[in-house]
Design a protein around this motif. Structure first.
Motif, mmCIF file in Angstrom:
data_model
loop_
_atom_site.group_PDB
_atom_site.id
_atom_site.type_symbol
_atom_site.label_atom_id
_atom_site.label_comp_id
_atom_site.label_asym_id
_atom_site.label_seq_id
_atom_site.Cartn_x
_atom_site.Cartn_y
_atom_site.Cartn_z
ATOM 1 N N LEU A 132 0.871 -1.179 0.000
ATOM 2 C CA LEU A 132 0.000 0.000 0.000
ATOM 3 C C LEU A 132 0.907 1.228 0.000
ATOM 4 O O LEU A 132 1.300 1.738 1.043
ATOM 5 C CB LEU A 132 -0.926 -0.001 1.215
ATOM 6 N N ARG A 150 -6.700 -5.489 2.524
ATOM 7 C CA ARG A 150 -5.310 -5.805 2.200
ATOM 8 C C ARG A 150 -4.532 -6.211 3.441
ATOM 9 O O ARG A 150 -3.744 -7.159 3.420
ATOM 10 C CB ARG A 150 -4.663 -4.588 1.542
ATOM 11 N N GLN A 157 -5.529 -9.723 4.320
ATOM 12 C CA GLN A 157 -4.959 -10.687 3.379
ATOM 13 C C GLN A 157 -3.487 -10.945 3.671
ATOM 14 O O GLN A 157 -3.006 -12.071 3.527
ATOM 15 C CB GLN A 157 -5.122 -10.181 1.946
ATOM 16 N N GLN A 158 -2.781 -9.901 4.057
ATOM 17 C CA GLN A 158 -1.348 -10.018 4.338
ATOM 18 C C GLN A 158 -1.071 -10.474 5.774
ATOM 19 O O GLN A 158 0.080 -10.494 6.200
ATOM 20 C CB GLN A 158 -0.664 -8.673 4.092
#
Length: 805
Positions: free
Chosen positions: A76, A158, A161-162
């Motif tokens: 990001l 995000r 997910q990470q």
């Protein structure tokens, strides 16, 4: 969005002027901005009221990140573009809906009913619903704030997910950001500072956030007027090297392809179409982040400007320009093609993204993000390879800096190329480095047993790059059709021996193309590997404490040694791909391009011989004089992901380094998909190299070797154990076909017989491992080697998705 570039007068008026909407009359401290969408900002409420004057009128919506998290792994980044959508406002009762029509399925026809049938067959998306606060003279007023205060960019998703934690948007700690919230005649820009609160679950997020429980980023939203109808779509050809958009056109006749493909490109037209050389009506202008420091700033400007050479070759004068962004301009404004200098906590990929009109493929904004730490990796590579650079002075940094800047010039050109609409060409390195759209490894030479850095990287655009520019931006003559012109461009490239092969075909694991690779050099991969190994050996023999500055910890010297020790890794990838590889093109009927053929046995044997050198103890054993320079890590200098890993605690693991390097080569050589191809190719042509031959040569060059030195013996034992492991992997893999499994099991039986009378501890361990595997192969668990330090991107990616490097 080159046609819109310019400085517009921002019209900001007080609410004391006459108002259109009664709802706003009683509100205090309102400011109005007029442009593509007019809006009012209430500081007291921290709200934006948006005026919608046209219903059912399509425009472009893009969300992005003005500020990021600073972690390459999380992904990001500052300046990161999100999705591009065609949207429109529709009224539904007391609401306005922001609707995204489905651009993937269309009917390009004048028949309204046929168009409607396709629209109704596939889903559209309603992005948001707004209560109508007021209306007057066919204009509507909505509270736009809730739209801006949502996680449009998917930050929390995000992070989850990470595996960095579970976060939710905290509106109490969020606010509109008005500094870059502005209205212009053809675009309106909005920003909001969003805070995400939660429990940090990963090391990456904790390493970059001052308080990992509260993460604040700024999200940007652009509403942009659609371009006019003057842009001409250009058909995609798989041979062209151009990226493309695609959609299904259900108005297509049955005898023609349903899928339509058009290249991505900026709009470019000559002022004088009849002239051989002409200026452009609107040149393509890119702007460099003014926060980029020197000397990097000058290097990025120079590298990006290389592309003008290709535009000059097709008859355009000054059609491609690069400038520093003016101080009063906003890099997130869609009117500006940007090259941003992005900071992260770790080295990582750079990438080139674009805002593209989904209807046509017209590029409206190119946006390059270059990671600031990557130049330091090339500096370190040069530092490791140079002969005692700090022997006489700690100020002798210029030779290393020169090589690093040479790389950053090429990186600038590469990523800008993606935003011009071009794909990777990983076959360019075999054509005298014909494209900046390849991934370049430093091209060093040995002169009088010294390493020459003078031609490490290219200094201009390549011949293939001129082809892609000619295909995407060139103009046909008055006496020829565009199709004839495009075919002539590709035919000339073919006659010049230029080849285009892109991403999946070049990857070291699943890729099958024998001449398309990442980070390689040379027309012959195996010859280049031999040369790289020789150069590596010279650099290792020269390596000393004078490869770091006075006063630096010896742990820094150990880290500098990493890129030197693994200097051969990418050329090994290229060489291995010849074994079981294929030579082919993205051929089309009538193009006369080679379709597909195997690699000669002699070339595969040369590749195998060169690859086996990377599994030689004498190649992988670090000399004792260098090991004596690597004490346990100094206080304050812990190992990082780019350091050698260790199975020996705080001390340096010399055998672990050899295990890591050999594990890399074996993972490539004995990849199941490669070995499956070897079976198939040998079955079609008995004269070609087969898997059985590869396994026999591998055993002969590992288990059959003997050394008088106990150190070399232990290094070889480490390599041998990795060979055993990878043969077992091959047998156990779900991806291996039965014929591969059979040969892998036969090799294991041969190894057991080889050690049947050997009573050494290593022989006993080998027999035990084989017996254990044969007894229950499904229970086999791979014994891991130390993880190889990060190498890619070498001094530069990722590109990826939107084309990263």
């Amino acid at each position: 969005m080159k046609r819109l570039i310019g400085i517009f007068v921002l019209l900001i008026t007080s609410i004391t002027t006459a108002q259109t909407f009664d709802t706003l009359k009683d509100k205090e401290n309102l400011t109005k901005q007029e442009g593509f969408f007019d809006f009012w900002y209430s500081q007291k409420e921290d709200k934006i009221y948006l005026q919608v004057s046209q219903l059912n009128q399509e425009f472009i919506y893009v969300h992005s990140l003005t500020s990021g998290l600073g972690s390459n792994d999380i992904g990001l980044d500052r300046g990161q573009l999100g999705g591009t959508a065609i949207v429109k406002f529709q009224r539904a009762g007391n609401k306005l809906l922001l609707v995204q029509p489905n651009q993937d399925y269309r009917a390009n026809t004048n028949n309204e009913l046929e168009r409607r049938s396709v629209e109704q067959a596939f889903a559209k998306s309603v992005l948001f619903g707004f209560e109508i606060k007021d209306e007057s003279e066919n204009a509507f007023l909505i509270d736009f704030t809730p739209f801006l205060m949502q996680d449009a960019h998917g930050v929390s998703k995000r992070l989850k997910q990470q595996k960095q934690g579970t976060y939710e948007l905290d509106l109490s700690k969020s606010a509109l950001a008005m500094q870059r919230t502005k209205a212009f005649p053809k675009n309106t820009e909005f920003e909001a500072l969003l805070t995400f609160s939660g429990d940090a679950g990963g090391r990456n997020i904790r390493s970059v956030a001052p308080d990992a429980s509260n993460l604040s980023v700024t999200q940007h939203h652009s509403f942009v007027q659609l371009p006019d109808d003057g842009y001409q779509k250009r058909e995609f050809d798989t041979r062209s090297g151009a990226n493309f958009i695609s959609y299904q056109d259900y108005a297509t006749p049955i005898f023609e392809p349903l899928t339509k493909r058009y290249i991505k490109r900026h709009r470019l037209e000559k002022k004088n179409p009849e002239a051989k050389v002409s200026e452009a009506k609107d040149p393509i202008i890119y702007y460099l982040d003014p926060g980029t420091p020197e000397p990097v700033r000058s290097a990025l400007l120079e590298g990006a400007r290389w592309w003008n050479q290709a535009f000059e070759a097709i008859g355009y004068k000054n059609a491609f320009q690069v400038r520093v962004l003016p101080a009063d301009a906003d890099p997130m404004d869609l009117r500006y093609n940007m090259i941003q200098w992005v900071h992260r906590s770790t080295r990582g990929w750079s990438y080139g993204a674009s805002v593209t009109d989904p209807r046509t493929g017209e590029i409206l904004k190119g946006h390059v993000s270059l990671g600031s730490l990557r130049i330091r990796q090339d500096f370190m590579i040069a530092q490791a390879l140079m002969n005692r650079p700090f022997a006489t002075s700690d100020d002798n940094y210029k030779p290393m800096l020169d090589m690093a800047l040479a790389r950053i010039r090429q990186l600038s050109a590469h990523e800008v190329g993606h935003t011009l609409g071009f794909a990777h060409n990983f076959a360019a390195s075999t054509n005298a480095n014909a494209s900046v759209m390849d991934y370049p490894h430093p091209n060093l030479k040995l002169e009088d047993n010294q390493i020459d850095f003078s031609e490490a990287y290219d200094t201009s655009i390549g011949e293939w790059d001129k082809v892609t520019v000619a295909y995407s931006y060139g103009d046909s003559r008055a006496d020829q059709t565009e199709k004839d012109y495009l075919n002539s461009v590709l035919k000339q490239a073919q006659d010049d021996g230029l080849q285009f092969i892109s991403d999946a075909d070049a990857r070291p694991q699943g890729g099958a193309h024998a001449y398309a690779h990442l980070w390689d050099n040379g027309e012959s991969a195996s010859e280049e590997l031999n040369r790289v190994l020789e150069l590596r050996q010279v650099a290792i023999s020269n390596f000393s404490e004078d490869n770091i500055k006075t006063g630096e910890a010896y742990s820094v010297l150990e880290d500098v040694f990493v890129p030197l020790y693994f200097f051969h890794r990418y050329q090994t990838e290229a060489t291995v791909k010849l074994i079981g590889g294929l030579d082919y093109n993205f051929a089309t009927k009538g193009s006369d391009l080679k379709i597909v053929e195997g690699i000669s046995k002699s070339n595969q044997n040369k590749a195998l011989t060169a690859t086996l050198k990377t599994l030689d103890a004498e190649t992988l054993a670090i000399p004792k004089r260098i090991l004596d320079l690597f004490p346990p890590r100094a206080f304050g200098y812990s190992r990082s992901r780019e350091s050698f890993k260790s199975n020996t605690g705080v001390s340096f693991d010399a055998l672990g380094a050899a295990a890591t390097a050999s594990d890399m080569s074996l993972g490539l050589l004995l990849h199941p998909e490669r070995t499956n191809r070897l079976i198939q190719q040998n079955s079609l042509d008995k004269s070609s190299i087969g898997l059985e031959e590869v396994l026999q040569e591998l055993v002969k060059n590992s288990f059959s070797k003997r050394y008088s030195s106990n150190y070399l013996t232990q290094v070889q034992n480490t390599i041998n154990f990795n060979v055993l492991k990878h043969v077992m992997n091959l047998s156990a893999s779900d991806k291996s076909i039965p014929q591969v499994k059979a040969l892998a099991n036969e090799t294991l039986s041969q190894l057991k017989d080889m050690y049947s009378t050997d009573d050494s501890a290593m022989a006993s361990e080998i027999r035990y491992r084989i017996d254990q595997f044969m007894e229950d192969p499904e229970e086999f668990e791979v014994i891991q080697s130390p993880t190889i330090p990060d190498g890619s991107p070498i001094g530069s990616f990722r590109c990826h998705g939107f084309a990263r490097d």
